[in-house]
Design a protein around this motif. Structure first.
Motif, PDB file in Angstrom:
ATOM      1  N   ARG A 138       0.069 -10.108   3.640  1.00  0.00           N
ATOM      2  CA  ARG A 138      -0.186 -11.336   4.085  1.00  0.00           C
ATOM      3  C   ARG A 138      -0.767 -12.077   2.701  1.00  0.00           C
ATOM      4  O   ARG A 138      -1.639 -11.498   1.991  1.00  0.00           O
TER       5      ARG A 138
ATOM      6  N   THR B 140       4.032 -14.385   3.922  1.00  0.00           N
ATOM      7  CA  THR B 140       4.145 -12.726   3.892  1.00  0.00           C
ATOM      8  C   THR B 140       5.078 -12.450   3.070  1.00  0.00           C
ATOM      9  O   THR B 140       5.939 -13.136   2.541  1.00  0.00           O
TER      10      THR B 140
ATOM     11  N   GLN C 173      -2.320  -3.138   7.511  1.00  0.00           N
ATOM     12  CA  GLN C 173      -2.080  -4.635   6.717  1.00  0.00           C
ATOM     13  C   GLN C 173      -2.771  -4.736   5.530  1.00  0.00           C
ATOM     14  O   GLN C 173      -3.722  -4.060   5.467  1.00  0.00           O
TER      15      GLN C 173
ATOM     16  N   ASP D 197      -4.410  -7.771   2.617  1.00  0.00           N
ATOM     17  CA  ASP D 197      -4.146  -9.308   2.468  1.00  0.00           C
ATOM     18  C   ASP D 197      -4.508  -9.359   0.853  1.00  0.00           C
ATOM     19  O   ASP D 197      -5.141  -9.031   0.151  1.00  0.00           O
TER      20      ASP D 197
ATOM     21  N   GLN E 172      -2.420 -15.385   0.765  1.00  0.00           N
ATOM     22  CA  GLN E 172      -3.209 -16.704   0.990  1.00  0.00           C
ATOM     23  C   GLN E 172      -3.889 -17.110  -0.368  1.00  0.00           C
ATOM     24  O   GLN E 172      -4.059 -16.086  -1.070  1.00  0.00           O
TER      25      GLN E 172
ATOM     26  N   ILE F   6      -5.287 -12.047  -1.852  1.00  0.00           N
ATOM     27  CA  ILE F   6      -5.637 -13.466  -2.180  1.00  0.00           C
ATOM     28  C   ILE F   6      -5.477 -13.941  -3.591  1.00  0.00           C
ATOM     29  O   ILE F   6      -5.705 -12.974  -4.743  1.00  0.00           O
TER      30      ILE F   6
END
Length: 398
Positions: free
Chosen positions: A242, A261, A205, A207, A244, A209
């Motif tokens: 993902r 996502t 995965q 992430d 955010q 930001i």
């Protein structure tokens, strides 16, 4: 009882016996009393009223439904179902088992971990797998910690251009971001340079930001940002992307609203062409997304077509055809029918583009049959050629 009949004279005499009656209203009063009835006209509906009302109704429905559709688009296009993500990332899972975790504070600090060499044991750096001569201009087969992936938009923002910066020796501590100069290569400014990427290949995965104040306008820019993120992470073994903000909130991507996502690059949807620019001699492989899932045969034919995108030209010359396209396991075999190559670079560009396309279709190697290469070719066409690990290498020494 028999009714008595009267003659005309008798009737006149009887009528004359009636009392005399006179209407004392004036003619003007009588006219005013009947004038409204005289002026009243039967109202008819104009023949254009009914279709106009239907058109207005359609426009009203679109005004209500269209914003709802646009706001719901990200969950369908980007989030996707678990089955869709698993299907679209099947080829990613096969790319490597040597997984490492990379966590950095800036995009320029992503380490060059990618598809493992264990999958291609025949491609050891110490082995001689290529002929002496011209290096491949568009691909790298070997995995190296001295490489860093990047993505820039094309000049007109219609395509994304993934590339790989290669650091050498004392350059390892240098910031790659300071070396990347889009205008020098005929590309647009980096739209994701403010994003932070945290990659965990063990968990498969990543992430991403976003700054809290990140904003984007227009669906075109939204598409370029999402494609840039997906191709930036393409060399890594990740299934899930993902999104955010720094404060942990969902990311708002333009007209698509909140997005949590992104799916990884789908299989059977991309083919590669060549990106050129009038300000630079450097050319790049560039992924073109098909409107829907296509076959490998379709992809090869699409690679010969002229594109409407600016600065994009076909990767397969017009004199080339593929009479036979077959697959056995993870090996794609192509029979190539061709005339004389204009130069070795023309052949190399086509081979690299085909290899990159085959990679997005889940193949690990391609066997080219019936190719009569130039003497300087760096590929051994007598053997299957592995698909690339990285695209569009750029040496910081240049």
């Amino acid at each position: 009882m028999k009714r008595k009949s009267y003659s005309e004279d008798e009737l006149k005499e009887l009528l004359g016996e009636f009392p005399k009656m006179e209407d004392k209203k004036s003619k003007e009063d009588l006219y005013r009393s009947i004038e409204p009835e005289l002026n009243k006209r039967k109202r008819r509906i104009a023949p254009w009223i009914t279709p106009s009302m239907a058109t207005a109704a359609v426009l009203l429905i679109l005004a209500i439904v269209l914003p709802v559709f646009l706001s719901s688009l990200p969950s369908n296009e980007y989030s996707g179902s678990a089955d869709q993500e698993e299907s679209s990332t099947e080829s990613e899972n096969d790319r490597g088992q040597d997984q490492t975790e990379t966590t950095e504070q800036k995009p320029s600090e992503i380490e060059g971990s990618s598809r493992g060499e264990d999958n291609n044991p025949s491609f050891d750096k110490n082995e001689t797998d290529v002929n002496e001569g011209t290096e491949s201009p568009f691909t790298i087969q070997n995995r190296s910690p001295d490489t860093e992936s990047y993505v820039l938009p094309g000049k007109n923002g219609e395509v994304v251009v993934p590339f790989t910066v290669i650091k050498r020796g004392d350059q390892e501590d240098q910031k790659v971001a300071s070396f990347v100069k889009p205008e020098k290569w005929g590309l647009a400014e980096d739209l994701i340079k403010e994003l932070t990427f945290k990659i965990d290949e063990e968990r498969e995965q990543a992430d991403v930001i976003f700054p809290d104040n990140f904003s984007i306008n227009g669906s075109a820019y939204t598409s370029i940002v999402s494609e840039s993120i997906r191709w930036r992470l393409y060399p890594y073994d990740v299934k899930t992307i993902r999104l955010q903000t720094e404060s942990g909130s969902p990311v708002v991507l333009g007209n698509f609203g909140e997005v949590n996502t992104l799916p990884v690059i789908e299989k059977n949807r991309y083919f590669f062409q060549i990106y050129t620019s009038e300000v630079s001699e450097r050319q790049f492989l560039v992924p073109i997304k098909a409107e829907k899932e296509i076959s490998m045969e379709d992809a090869l034919n699409r690679m010969k077509e002229e594109q409407t995108y600016g600065n994009v030209v076909p990767a397969v010359p017009g004199h080339v055809t593929f009479p036979s396209v077959s697959a056995e396991g993870s090996t794609l075999t192509l029979t190539v029918k061709h005339d004389s190559w204009s130069n070795d670079q023309q052949l190399m560009k086509m081979v690299d583009a085909v290899l990159a396309t085959a990679d997005t279709f889940g193949f690990k190697e391609v066997r080219f049959q019936n190719i009569k290469p130039e003497k300087s070719s760096s590929y051994k066409f007598s053997e299957p050629i592995p698909v690339p690990t990285y695209l569009n290498p750029i040496n910081m020494n240049e």
